[in-house]
Design a protein around this motif. Structure first.
Motif, PDB file in Angstrom:
ATOM      1  N   VAL A  61       0.836  -1.210   0.000  1.00 23.30           N
ATOM      2  CA  VAL A  61       0.000   0.000   0.000  1.00 23.30           C
ATOM      3  C   VAL A  61       0.870   1.259   0.000  1.00 23.30           C
ATOM      4  O   VAL A  61       0.575   2.231  -0.706  1.00 23.30           O
ATOM      5  CB  VAL A  61      -0.963  -0.017   1.206  1.00 23.30           C
ATOM      6  CG1 VAL A  61      -1.678   1.329   1.347  1.00 23.30           C
ATOM      7  CG2 VAL A  61      -1.986  -1.131   1.063  1.00 23.30           C
ATOM      8  N   ILE A 116       2.139   2.305  -3.579  1.00 20.07           N
ATOM      9  CA  ILE A 116       1.207   2.631  -4.669  1.00 20.07           C
ATOM     10  C   ILE A 116       1.282   4.116  -5.016  1.00 20.07           C
ATOM     11  O   ILE A 116       1.227   4.981  -4.139  1.00 20.07           O
ATOM     12  CB  ILE A 116      -0.235   2.238  -4.287  1.00 20.07           C
ATOM     13  CG1 ILE A 116      -0.346   0.720  -4.113  1.00 20.07           C
ATOM     14  CG2 ILE A 116      -1.225   2.716  -5.354  1.00 20.07           C
ATOM     15  CD1 ILE A 116      -1.690   0.253  -3.581  1.00 20.07           C
ATOM     16  N   ILE A 160      -6.340  -5.757  -1.929  1.00 19.30           N
ATOM     17  CA  ILE A 160      -5.794  -4.424  -2.216  1.00 19.30           C
ATOM     18  C   ILE A 160      -5.870  -4.139  -3.712  1.00 19.30           C
ATOM     19  O   ILE A 160      -6.288  -3.052  -4.138  1.00 19.30           O
ATOM     20  CB  ILE A 160      -4.343  -4.319  -1.712  1.00 19.30           C
ATOM     21  CG1 ILE A 160      -4.301  -4.321  -0.181  1.00 19.30           C
ATOM     22  CG2 ILE A 160      -3.657  -3.060  -2.256  1.00 19.30           C
ATOM     23  CD1 ILE A 160      -2.923  -4.567   0.394  1.00 19.30           C
ATOM     24  N   CYS A 161      -5.464  -5.112  -4.516  1.00 16.15           N
ATOM     25  CA  CYS A 161      -5.474  -4.923  -5.974  1.00 16.15           C
ATOM     26  C   CYS A 161      -6.893  -4.673  -6.478  1.00 16.15           C
ATOM     27  O   CYS A 161      -7.119  -3.811  -7.344  1.00 16.15           O
ATOM     28  CB  CYS A 161      -4.863  -6.128  -6.668  1.00 16.15           C
ATOM     29  SG  CYS A 161      -3.089  -6.286  -6.433  1.00 16.15           S
ATOM     30  N   GLU A 206      -9.413  -3.405  -4.774  1.00 21.38           N
ATOM     31  CA  GLU A 206      -9.879  -2.089  -4.309  1.00 21.38           C
ATOM     32  C   GLU A 206      -9.227  -0.945  -5.079  1.00 21.38           C
ATOM     33  O   GLU A 206      -9.869   0.087  -5.330  1.00 21.38           O
ATOM     34  CB  GLU A 206      -9.583  -1.936  -2.809  1.00 21.38           C
ATOM     35  CG  GLU A 206     -10.432  -2.831  -1.920  1.00 21.38           C
ATOM     36  CD  GLU A 206     -10.006  -2.793  -0.472  1.00 21.38           C
ATOM     37  OE1 GLU A 206      -8.926  -2.229  -0.173  1.00 21.38           O
ATOM     38  OE2 GLU A 206     -10.748  -3.343   0.377  1.00 21.38           O
ATOM     39  N   LYS A 207      -7.972  -1.114  -5.450  1.00 24.76           N
ATOM     40  CA  LYS A 207      -7.221  -0.043  -6.112  1.00 24.76           C
ATOM     41  C   LYS A 207      -7.271  -0.140  -7.636  1.00 24.76           C
ATOM     42  O   LYS A 207      -6.690   0.703  -8.328  1.00 24.76           O
ATOM     43  CB  LYS A 207      -5.756  -0.078  -5.659  1.00 24.76           C
ATOM     44  CG  LYS A 207      -5.563   0.082  -4.154  1.00 24.76           C
ATOM     45  CD  LYS A 207      -5.927   1.465  -3.673  1.00 24.76           C
ATOM     46  CE  LYS A 207      -5.607   1.638  -2.188  1.00 24.76           C
ATOM     47  NZ  LYS A 207      -5.991   2.979  -1.696  1.00 24.76           N
TER      48      LYS A 207
END
Length: 377
Positions: free
Chosen positions: A120, A123, A148-149, A151-152
């Protein structure tokens, strides 16, 4: 007592079964991409429950093709960033460079896999993807990185070179990844001479990789050969592709290795349990397996203060361990990131992989562990 000779890896091949597969290829006169590669792809999909699988000459080729296709199809630009780990074989990160993308190194956790917190922190607006490496078969915090991937809005490539047979919470990791790449290199858990598999999530990418791995040609030689042997020479070339597809001889060996994969991994986990028993309360720090992970146990790793001294002592006593891996930021092409991942640097200086293969006995494990405990600091 006779001098011991306990190497890090010895691949196990069921020789007679492998020779039967190879003989069939030779008798048919078809050793390249074709009937065996198709069979292995289908059986790998059945085993993993992943939707697509394409057999390749190596896992390195698979990683290269993953980034090549994801970049092209998603309109990434040269210099866009991929968050990755410095604790891996260089082929993982070379595949990013091959495609004129920039590796951005995040640190590792206690499982020697990517630390989600560090991911995080790395990024930026230029981040396009994350490369997660399941080192030694360990899934680490893969599920958190996958979240995470998602969500981002980042692509996710799972380097599963060590993970043939690994389960996470009872399932094969990678169903949420854009691409999963496996290795069947000679000393891996599912050995061939050398080969790999790429499993794209999307059907259109699977279609593209089949063309790109055969020089961009839209019909492979097997598909162009009719049942009566008429060779259909008229095809189109849709991409400037590569010569990366696998062949039927390697696939034949792979079919035999797949047959025994779970059985062999069960024995690897038994060997790991023996090591755990030997090192319990010894002060030797072992690398744990993440909760919920049934690791393929390609590696059994310890962290040791006097690693190089211990290596020499083990060699003198007929034990030949390995190191997985040197912090990639120590290499000149990645030196721009040197010092950015302190945990990885520490691990790089202290990790040691102990012998892990199918020919080890309980007695061998005890001998290795006793020798480690004798010389470790």
């Amino acid at each position: 007592m006779a001098q011991k000779n306990i190497p890090l890896f010895i691949p196990t091949f069921r020789t007679e079964e492998c020779l039967e597969q190879i003989r069939e290829c030779l008798d048919k006169g078809w050793t390249g991409l074709g009937f065996k590669t198709v069979e292995l792809e289908e059986k790998w999909k059945e085993y993993t429950k992943l939707p697509h699988a394409h057999f390749l000459a190596s896992a390195t080729a698979g990683l290269d093709l993953a980034f090549n296709i994801l970049k092209e199809e998603n309109n990434w630009q040269d210099g866009d960033e991929v968050i990755t780990t410095p604790m891996t074989f260089v082929s993982s990160n070379h595949a990013i460079l091959y495609n004129r993308l920039k590796p951005v190194f995040a640190d590792v956790d206690e499982y020697l896999c990517l630390d989600p917190k560090s991911v995080v922190e790395r990024i930026t607006p230029k981040t396009k993807a994350v490369l997660f490496v399941g080192i030694g078969g360990n899934a680490g915090r893969y599920a958190e990185v996958e979240k995470i991937c998602k969500e981002k809005g980042l692509a996710l490539v799972l380097d599963a070179a060590h993970m043939a047979g690994t389960k996470l919470n009872g399932d094969v990791p990678g169903r949420g990844a854009d691409a999963v790449v496996y290795s069947y290199q000679a000393v891996k858990n599912m050995p061939t001479g050398d080969s790999g598999m790429i499993c794209f999530k999307e059907a259109k990418f699977d279609e593209i990789v089949r063309k790109k791995s055969w020089l961009g040609i839209n019909k492979d030689t097997f598909a162009r050969t009719a049942g009566k042997g008429a060779y259909k020479w008229k095809y189109d070339v849709e991409y400037v592709g590569f010569k990366d597809h696998g062949n039927s001889i390697m696939a034949g060996i792979g079919l035999v290795s797949l047959k025994y994969l779970d059985q062999d991994n069960n024995y690897r986990r038994q060997i790991a349990a023996w090591y755990d028993e030997e090192f319990k309360n010894s002060g030797v720090k072992t690398v744990p397996v993440a909760p919920g992970c049934e690791s393929s146990r390609h590696l059994y790793q310890i962290l040791i203060g006097n690693r190089d001294e211990l290596l020499a002592a083990l060699n003198e006593n007929g034990v030949y361990p390995g190191v997985h891996y040197r912090d990639n930021t120590e290499y000149r092409m990645y030196a721009y990131a040197k010092g950015t991942c302190p945990n990885s640097h520490y691990v790089s200086e202290h990790t040691l992989s102990l012998p892990m293969h199918m020919k080890l006995t309980r007695e061998d494990v005890k001998y290795v562990a006793d020798t480690v405990k004798k010389y470790a600091k």
